[in-house]
Design a protein around this motif. Structure first.
Motif, short mmCIF file in Angstrom:
data_model
loop_
_atom_site.label_atom_id
_atom_site.label_comp_id
_atom_site.label_asym_id
_atom_site.label_seq_id
_atom_site.Cartn_x
_atom_site.Cartn_y
_atom_site.Cartn_z
N SER A 280 -10.90 -15.70 0.75
CA SER A 280 -12.34 -15.93 0.87
C SER A 280 -12.71 -16.05 2.34
N PRO A 281 -13.96 -15.69 2.73
CA PRO A 281 -14.36 -15.71 4.14
C PRO A 281 -14.08 -17.02 4.86
N GLY A 282 -14.23 -18.16 4.21
CA GLY A 282 -14.02 -19.43 4.87
C GLY A 282 -12.57 -19.79 5.12
N GLU A 283 -11.64 -18.96 4.64
CA GLU A 283 -10.21 -19.27 4.76
C GLU A 283 -9.58 -18.71 6.03
N TYR A 284 -10.31 -17.97 6.81
CA TYR A 284 -9.71 -17.34 7.99
C TYR A 284 -10.75 -17.16 9.09
N ILE A 285 -10.25 -17.04 10.31
CA ILE A 285 -11.07 -16.74 11.49
C ILE A 285 -10.64 -15.36 12.00
N SER B 51 3.09 -5.88 -10.78
CA SER B 51 2.37 -6.17 -12.01
C SER B 51 2.46 -7.64 -12.42
N SER B 52 3.14 -8.47 -11.63
CA SER B 52 3.30 -9.87 -12.01
C SER B 52 1.97 -10.62 -11.89
N ALA B 53 1.91 -11.77 -12.58
CA ALA B 53 0.66 -12.54 -12.65
C ALA B 53 0.23 -13.06 -11.28
N GLY B 54 1.17 -13.21 -10.36
CA GLY B 54 0.84 -13.78 -9.06
C GLY B 54 0.27 -12.79 -8.06
N ILE B 55 0.21 -11.51 -8.42
CA ILE B 55 -0.26 -10.48 -7.50
C ILE B 55 -1.66 -10.04 -7.89
N GLY B 56 -2.65 -10.35 -7.03
CA GLY B 56 -4.03 -9.95 -7.30
C GLY B 56 -4.38 -8.62 -6.68
N ASP B 57 -5.62 -8.18 -6.90
CA ASP B 57 -6.09 -6.92 -6.34
C ASP B 57 -6.49 -7.10 -4.88
N PHE B 58 -6.08 -6.18 -4.03
CA PHE B 58 -6.48 -6.19 -2.63
C PHE B 58 -6.28 -4.79 -2.07
N GLU B 59 -6.91 -4.53 -0.94
CA GLU B 59 -6.86 -3.21 -0.31
C GLU B 59 -6.51 -3.35 1.17
N PRO B 60 -6.10 -2.26 1.82
CA PRO B 60 -5.88 -2.30 3.27
C PRO B 60 -7.12 -2.79 4.00
N MET B 61 -6.93 -3.57 5.04
CA MET B 61 -7.95 -4.18 5.87
C MET B 61 -8.62 -5.39 5.22
N ASP B 62 -8.10 -5.81 4.03
CA ASP B 62 -8.53 -7.08 3.45
C ASP B 62 -7.74 -8.22 4.08
N TYR B 63 -8.35 -9.38 4.16
CA TYR B 63 -7.63 -10.59 4.53
C TYR B 63 -7.05 -11.17 3.23
N ILE B 64 -5.74 -11.40 3.22
CA ILE B 64 -5.08 -11.80 1.98
C ILE B 64 -4.25 -13.07 2.18
N TYR B 65 -4.29 -13.92 1.17
CA TYR B 65 -3.41 -15.10 1.14
C TYR B 65 -2.11 -14.67 0.49
#
Length: 316
Positions: free
Chosen positions: A90-95, A53-67
């Motif tokens: 974001s799409p441009g952040e990974y290959i 629940s901390s401010a640094g944790i955003g929403d994401f799901e399995p099979m997402d590319y995450i920073y």
């Protein structure tokens, strides 16, 4: 990017990874936390989000590319990350190609070597059976070469099924020459077919997860059914020979508690079980040492091997 294989205990993790798995859990003190499995082409890494629940944790799901950003530690002999920041990339952040683990060996050479083993089988019926998979079924051949041999335990990478099958075939080739009582044609056939069910048990990367049939039936049963279906299309295929091939597949894990519907009853099934287990365990150790991230002689306790594991070095 900094690949998972390059991480080490006490280091910082800060890059984009594929979120292979995500699940909620509860500590002994009743606090919610999240288990996350990160993946790139060099392997996977277990990670924890202790304060979802901390401010640094955003929403994401399995099979997402995450920073992610956090620290790397060691637990039970394996590296583990504690994540403080997570956001969807974001799409441009990974290959995407950076996140699919691939065999380090030459896939084309391995497949040619497997075909040589196939062509060394002299029994006409067994050659027809092998050809029906590895020469005539283009969809199967493409899937076989692209599949992993497991979700995580060993050979969990693109080309892993091919690499494992070839290794098992080579072990079986050696045993058939060392022990003439073995029917080499039957053993080599069983070796090349023993894990074909994994092409339907597991999905392809990047998911590399269990299919519905994988969950309901498992690769051993699926493989035996695939052999039956192919034998049925070969007019006059001997029923006893089909049963022997299927028995080797059904018994190749050796024990009921390891998932085998049958225990080995013929010498070829015993040899196949030994070859399969040998390659799986030695590859598992190889991956543990490779992913440990430290050159310490002792790397810690392994739950899989129920032992503290020691890396050996050249002496003298």
């Amino acid at each position: 990017m900094k690949y998972i294989a390059e991480l080490h205990e006490g280091g910082h993790i800060q890059d984009v990874y594929l979120c292979k798995q995500k699940s909620m859990a509860v500590t002994k003190n009743g606090r919610d936390y999240e288990n996350v499995v990160l993946q790139d082409r060099t392997g996977t890494l277990d990670a924890k989000i202790w304060d979802p629940s901390s401010a640094g944790i955003g929403d994401f799901e399995p099979m997402d590319y995450i920073y992610v950003s956090g620290m790397v530690s060691s637990f039970n002999g394996s590296l583990q990350a504690s994540l403080k920041q997570v956001r969807k990339a974001s799409p441009g952040e990974y290959i995407p190609a950076d996140y699919v683990p691939v065999t380090e060996k030459n896939s084309t050479v391995m497949y040619q070597d497997l075909l040589k083993l196939k062509d060394s089988v002299k029994n006409g019926w067994l050659r027809k059976l092998l050809d029906s998979f590895f020469a005539e079924d283009k969809d199967f051949m493409e899937s076989f070469r692209a599949h992993s041999a497991a979700k995580s335990i060993h050979h969990g990478f693109v080309g892993g099924l091919l690499e494992h099958t070839l290794s098992v075939g080579r072990f079986c080739d050696y045993m058939s020459r060392a022990y003439p009582i073995i029917n080499r044609d039957l053993l080599i056939t069983a070796a090349l077919l023993h894990d074909i069910g994994k092409t339907r048990e597991l999905s392809l990367f990047p998911q590399n997860d269990y299919t519905d049939d994988g969950q309901l039936l498992g690769h051993i049963m699926i493989g035996a059914e695939m052999v039956h279906d192919h034998c049925a299309r070969i007019e006059g295929f001997p029923a006893e020979l089909e049963s022997q091939v299927k028995h080797c597949i059904l018994a190749h894990h050796g024990e009921y508690e390891y998932g085998s519907p049958k225990k080995p009853a013929i010498i070829e099934a015993v040899a196949l079980n030994l070859a399969d287990n040998t390659d799986a365990r030695l590859q598992s150790l190889t991956e543990i040492f490779r992913n440990n991230g430290t050159m310490d002689t002792w790397i810690g306790y392994s739950k899989q091997f129920e032992s503290n594991l020691r890396r050996t070095h050249d002496i003298g």
